[in-house]
Write an enzyme that holds these catalytic residues in place. Sequence first.
Site, PDB file in Angstrom:
ATOM      1  N   ASP A 194     -12.899   8.282   2.593  1.00  0.00           N
ATOM      2  CA  ASP A 194     -12.091   7.432   2.073  1.00  0.00           C
ATOM      3  C   ASP A 194     -12.169   6.487   3.461  1.00  0.00           C
ATOM      4  OD1 ASP A 194     -10.842   8.503   0.306  1.00  0.00           O
ATOM      5  OD2 ASP A 194      -9.031   8.772   1.508  1.00  0.00           O
ATOM      6  N   ILE A 206       0.463  14.895  13.496  1.00  0.00           N
ATOM      7  CA  ILE A 206      -0.630  13.807  13.852  1.00  0.00           C
ATOM      8  C   ILE A 206      -1.424  13.836  13.258  1.00  0.00           C
ATOM      9  CG2 ILE A 206       0.300  15.369  16.277  1.00  0.00           C
ATOM     10  CD1 ILE A 206      -2.023  17.656  15.375  1.00  0.00           C
ATOM     11  N   GLY A 208      -1.045   1.550  14.567  1.00  0.00           N
ATOM     12  CA  GLY A 208      -2.476   1.186  14.672  1.00  0.00           C
ATOM     13  C   GLY A 208      -2.659   0.136  16.000  1.00  0.00           C
ATOM     14  N   TRP A 268      -5.930  12.223  12.705  1.00  0.00           N
ATOM     15  CA  TRP A 268      -7.048  13.267  12.848  1.00  0.00           C
ATOM     16  C   TRP A 268      -7.752  12.751  13.845  1.00  0.00           C
ATOM     17  CZ3 TRP A 268     -10.390   9.270  11.656  1.00  0.00           C
ATOM     18  CH2 TRP A 268      -9.374   8.732  11.106  1.00  0.00           C
ATOM     19  N   GLU A 291      -7.054  -4.103  11.778  1.00  0.00           N
ATOM     20  CA  GLU A 291      -7.158  -2.328  12.292  1.00  0.00           C
ATOM     21  C   GLU A 291      -9.109  -1.984  10.915  1.00  0.00           C
ATOM     22  OE1 GLU A 291      -5.075   1.432  12.592  1.00  0.00           O
ATOM     23  OE2 GLU A 291      -5.324   1.066  14.297  1.00  0.00           O
ATOM     24  N   GLU A 349      -4.837  16.451   7.106  1.00  0.00           N
ATOM     25  CA  GLU A 349      -5.175  17.358   6.035  1.00  0.00           C
ATOM     26  C   GLU A 349      -6.731  17.140   6.650  1.00  0.00           C
ATOM     27  OE1 GLU A 349      -3.151  14.788   6.659  1.00  0.00           O
ATOM     28  OE2 GLU A 349      -3.703  13.500   4.292  1.00  0.00           O
ATOM     29  N   PRO A 403       2.423  13.194   1.926  1.00  0.00           N
ATOM     30  CA  PRO A 403       3.753  12.868   1.109  1.00  0.00           C
ATOM     31  C   PRO A 403       4.647  14.154   0.778  1.00  0.00           C
ATOM     32  CG  PRO A 403       1.755  11.229   0.429  1.00  0.00           C
ATOM     33  CD  PRO A 403       1.305  12.808   1.612  1.00  0.00           C
ATOM     34  N   CYS A 421      -7.240   4.478  17.958  1.00  0.00           N
ATOM     35  CA  CYS A 421      -6.355   3.203  17.729  1.00  0.00           C
ATOM     36  C   CYS A 421      -6.259   2.372  18.880  1.00  0.00           C
ATOM     37  CB  CYS A 421      -4.821   4.397  17.974  1.00  0.00           C
ATOM     38  SG  CYS A 421      -4.791   5.207  19.619  1.00  0.00           S
ATOM     39  N   GLU A 437       3.674   6.279  17.069  1.00  0.00           N
ATOM     40  CA  GLU A 437       2.948   5.446  18.105  1.00  0.00           C
ATOM     41  C   GLU A 437       1.000   5.643  17.446  1.00  0.00           C
ATOM     42  OE1 GLU A 437      -0.995   5.094  18.911  1.00  0.00           O
ATOM     43  OE2 GLU A 437      -1.233   7.039  19.863  1.00  0.00           O
ATOM     44  N   LYS A 494     -13.580   2.771   3.287  1.00  0.00           N
ATOM     45  CA  LYS A 494     -12.736   1.608   3.325  1.00  0.00           C
ATOM     46  C   LYS A 494     -13.524   0.719   5.131  1.00  0.00           C
ATOM     47  CE  LYS A 494      -8.580   0.901   6.858  1.00  0.00           C
ATOM     48  NZ  LYS A 494      -7.921   1.921   7.182  1.00  0.00           N
ATOM     49  N   LYS A 530       2.867  19.634  12.085  1.00  0.00           N
ATOM     50  CA  LYS A 530       1.798  19.332  10.412  1.00  0.00           C
ATOM     51  C   LYS A 530       0.206  18.321  11.341  1.00  0.00           C
ATOM     52  CE  LYS A 530       0.900  16.695   7.717  1.00  0.00           C
ATOM     53  NZ  LYS A 530      -0.403  16.478   7.435  1.00  0.00           N
ATOM     54  N   THR A 531      -0.467  19.217  10.978  1.00  0.00           N
ATOM     55  CA  THR A 531      -1.712  18.130  11.495  1.00  0.00           C
ATOM     56  C   THR A 531      -2.542  17.981  10.434  1.00  0.00           C
ATOM     57  OG1 THR A 531      -2.627  20.934  10.079  1.00  0.00           O
ATOM     58  CG2 THR A 531      -2.836  20.473  12.264  1.00  0.00           C
TER      59      THR A 531
HETATM   60  P1  NAI Z   1      -1.788   8.611   8.357  1.00  0.00           P
HETATM   61  O1  NAI Z   1      -0.473   7.780   9.419  1.00  0.00           O
HETATM   62  O2  NAI Z   1      -0.859   8.066   6.410  1.00  0.00           O
HETATM   63  O3  NAI Z   1      -1.503   9.805   8.768  1.00  0.00           O
HETATM   64  C1  NAI Z   1      -1.506  10.484   9.547  1.00  0.00           C
HETATM   65  C2  NAI Z   1      -0.634  11.460   9.319  1.00  0.00           C
HETATM   66  O4  NAI Z   1       0.377  11.364   9.120  1.00  0.00           O
HETATM   67  C3  NAI Z   1      -0.945  13.128   8.991  1.00  0.00           C
HETATM   68  O5  NAI Z   1      -0.594  14.175   8.789  1.00  0.00           O
HETATM   69  C4  NAI Z   1      -1.111  12.569   7.218  1.00  0.00           C
HETATM   70  O6  NAI Z   1      -0.596  13.584   6.888  1.00  0.00           O
HETATM   71  C5  NAI Z   1       0.387  11.438   8.204  1.00  0.00           C
HETATM   72  N1  NAI Z   1       1.100  11.176   6.451  1.00  0.00           N
HETATM   73  C6  NAI Z   1       0.981  10.451   5.872  1.00  0.00           C
HETATM   74  N2  NAI Z   1       1.576   9.886   4.491  1.00  0.00           N
HETATM   75  C7  NAI Z   1       3.298  10.620   5.230  1.00  0.00           C
HETATM   76  C8  NAI Z   1       4.451  10.570   4.642  1.00  0.00           C
HETATM   77  N3  NAI Z   1       4.868   9.965   3.699  1.00  0.00           N
HETATM   78  N4  NAI Z   1       5.534  11.421   5.386  1.00  0.00           N
HETATM   79  C9  NAI Z   1       4.680  11.774   6.417  1.00  0.00           C
HETATM   80  N5  NAI Z   1       3.485  11.388   7.576  1.00  0.00           N
HETATM   81  C10 NAI Z   1       2.325  10.891   6.611  1.00  0.00           C
HETATM   82  O7  NAI Z   1      -3.102   7.754   8.287  1.00  0.00           O
HETATM   83  P2  NAI Z   1      -4.693   7.785   7.573  1.00  0.00           P
HETATM   84  O8  NAI Z   1      -4.154   7.482   6.127  1.00  0.00           O
HETATM   85  O9  NAI Z   1      -5.517   9.470   8.017  1.00  0.00           O
HETATM   86  O10 NAI Z   1      -5.452   6.391   7.750  1.00  0.00           O
HETATM   87  C11 NAI Z   1      -5.377   5.540   7.715  1.00  0.00           C
HETATM   88  C12 NAI Z   1      -5.206   4.179   9.031  1.00  0.00           C
HETATM   89  O11 NAI Z   1      -4.452   4.731  10.029  1.00  0.00           O
HETATM   90  C13 NAI Z   1      -6.747   4.754   9.528  1.00  0.00           C
HETATM   91  O12 NAI Z   1      -7.596   3.762   8.675  1.00  0.00           O
HETATM   92  C14 NAI Z   1      -6.687   3.464  11.087  1.00  0.00           C
HETATM   93  O13 NAI Z   1      -6.457   2.795  10.295  1.00  0.00           O
HETATM   94  C15 NAI Z   1      -4.870   4.218  11.141  1.00  0.00           C
HETATM   95  N6  NAI Z   1      -4.769   5.584  11.994  1.00  0.00           N
HETATM   96  C16 NAI Z   1      -4.148   5.485  13.205  1.00  0.00           C
HETATM   97  C17 NAI Z   1      -3.890   6.728  13.926  1.00  0.00           C
HETATM   98  C18 NAI Z   1      -3.916   6.211  15.395  1.00  0.00           C
HETATM   99  O14 NAI Z   1      -4.153   7.107  16.214  1.00  0.00           O
HETATM  100  N7  NAI Z   1      -2.599   5.133  16.044  1.00  0.00           N
HETATM  101  C19 NAI Z   1      -5.032   7.542  13.723  1.00  0.00           C
HETATM  102  C20 NAI Z   1      -4.768   7.926  12.252  1.00  0.00           C
HETATM  103  C21 NAI Z   1      -5.112   6.656  11.286  1.00  0.00           C
END
Ligand code: NAI
Length: 533
Positions: free
Chosen positions: A380, A198, A302, A200, A431, A227, A258, A334, A300, A384, A224-225
């Site tokens: 970050d 999930i 962007g 943040w 986004e 970070e 990662p 999102c 689910e 951005k 997994k929450t």
């Molecule tokens: P992210 O998609 O990288 O992180 C979301 C979750 O995925 C976190 O729990 C993270 O630890 C995990 N994660 C990251 N890399 C992974 C991997 N290789 N394998 C498995 N799990 C992994 O998103 P981040 O870096 O927090 O935000 C980047 C952009 O993503 C934001 O600017 C926004 O545009 C978008 N985003 C969209 C969300 C939505 O509700 N659809 C929520 C958060 C971010």
Amino acid sequence: MASALKISRLLSRSSFSSISRGGNGYLGATLSKYSTASAVEEPIKPGVEVEHTQLLIDGNFVDAASGKTFPTLDPRTGEVIAHVAEGNSEDVNRAVAAARKAFDEGPWPKMTAYERQRIMLRAADLIEKHNDDIAALETWDNGKTYEQSAQIEIPMLVRLFRYYAGWADKIHGLTIPADGPHHVQTLHEPIGVAGQIIPWNFPLLMFAWKVGPALACGNTIVLKTAEQTPLSALYVAKLLHEAGLPSGVLNVVSGFGPTAGAALASHMDVDKLAFTGSTDTGKAVLELAARSNLKPVTLELGGKSPFIVCEDADIDQAVELAHFALFFNQGQCCCAGSRTFVHERIYDEFVHKAKARAAKRAVGDPFKGGIEQGPQIDSDQFEKILKYIRSGVQNGATLETGGDRLGDKGFYIQPTVFSNVQDDMVIAKEEIFGPVQTILKFKDLREVIQRANNTRYGLAAGIFTKDIDTANTLTRALKVGTVWVNCFDTFDAAIPFGGYKMSGQGREKGEYSLKNYLQVKAVVTPLKNPAWL
Ligand code: NAI
Ligand code: MG
């Protein structure tokens, strides 16, 4: 247990005008009376203690195998709230082993559905009882306003658990009239161990959207929450155990993508994966799932959702709703209405009013009553968003208001509005995930449909019109998973949510989410004396 945070101490109820609630969902904003964005002052004390920072594995709070921890930060200041156990692949292995054992040998999948339902209902009651502490923890770790946490999100978490508790004893298969002398039925069985990753932005809502249906169907879980926001899920998971959830059914691993996230996505003993986050990471986890054991994946991701204001709209109401659609939750949604399309006949007046509304958005300490916007989640995201703002200016959009950070501490950003935005500008395509409204001009319906759909995303759309034909045409023409007509962000546990195109795969919430967590087994038995029947 930490002393309850007194809402009355923090909120002046009479001043709570930013968001009006409808049932258990939330509706568009009403006009706020705050006239200027306030300066950022000394942070208010959250009034809650951090109790749980370890990993929750097999019903126990334990350190990471490596002994490592990582800091989780207060977005108001960038200062450390607590050091949290940093799970890696070894911890994911331990958590999956516990979930496997709880599924294969434990009572959870075998107990009657009614018993599972009662535990989930008790959990909902306990969460409700601890509403204010959980809300404080969430606001402290995430930066969203306390009013939003306490009055919208934790009540929605409770609603989600009650909703899925209600489903637990209504999940059943079919009796099927096959062609032949056979008794044919389907059994709907839990899949097994669910891995859930999930983000943040809505830590506890994402927790509930995933954990609720998985538990109702009798699965066990490793979650997994994110970070950035590890604290609230640990607190709520503890309450679920107090409500009677057997050990090993819900395991919570804090850690990074990662390492811990990838280990979960690629684990051979995880039977199903659910992910919410960015499209790029969604692709990565889908690949990990495919390369390991082909576990089914729900994504689910962007969005770049259009909010379409038609020429017949009441402009003041449209301005307020479009403002809410974009700025809610610091723009970190999102489904944010991040492309505001306005008909050319009302465009200038709309821009003028949207600018005025954003300029008086109350930004400040999220624990303070009446504040509409807190800080962004971390440095970050903060950097951005500022980069996107700079690109909007460089590409020739008109910066109407905002455009910079607010104060010199923490991750606050001024509510920002761009007009004269063109479809090919980066701010209209990507986004931003921040408090940046981009207003585009359109002439007619055909054109706006084509432009609204001209994106790789397809999560949601908002339509603002009094004309039923316009509403029907747009609703059917838009390639998105949710259309809000004359409302926005109206959520409920029963309403499905998910994306077309690169906004995701599958649906969460409502009845639709159950099938993510069920296997269908067909059972065929010959009938001995078909002639008698
Ligand atoms: P992210 O998609 O990288 O992180 C979301 C979750 O995925 C976190 O729990 C993270 O630890 C995990 N994660 C990251 N890399 C992974 C991997 N290789 N394998 C498995 N799990 C992994 O998103 P981040 O870096 O927090 O935000 C980047 C952009 O993503 C934001 O600017 C926004 O545009 C978008 N985003 C969209 C969300 C939505 O509700 N659809 C929520 C958060 C971010
Ligand atoms: Mg944090």
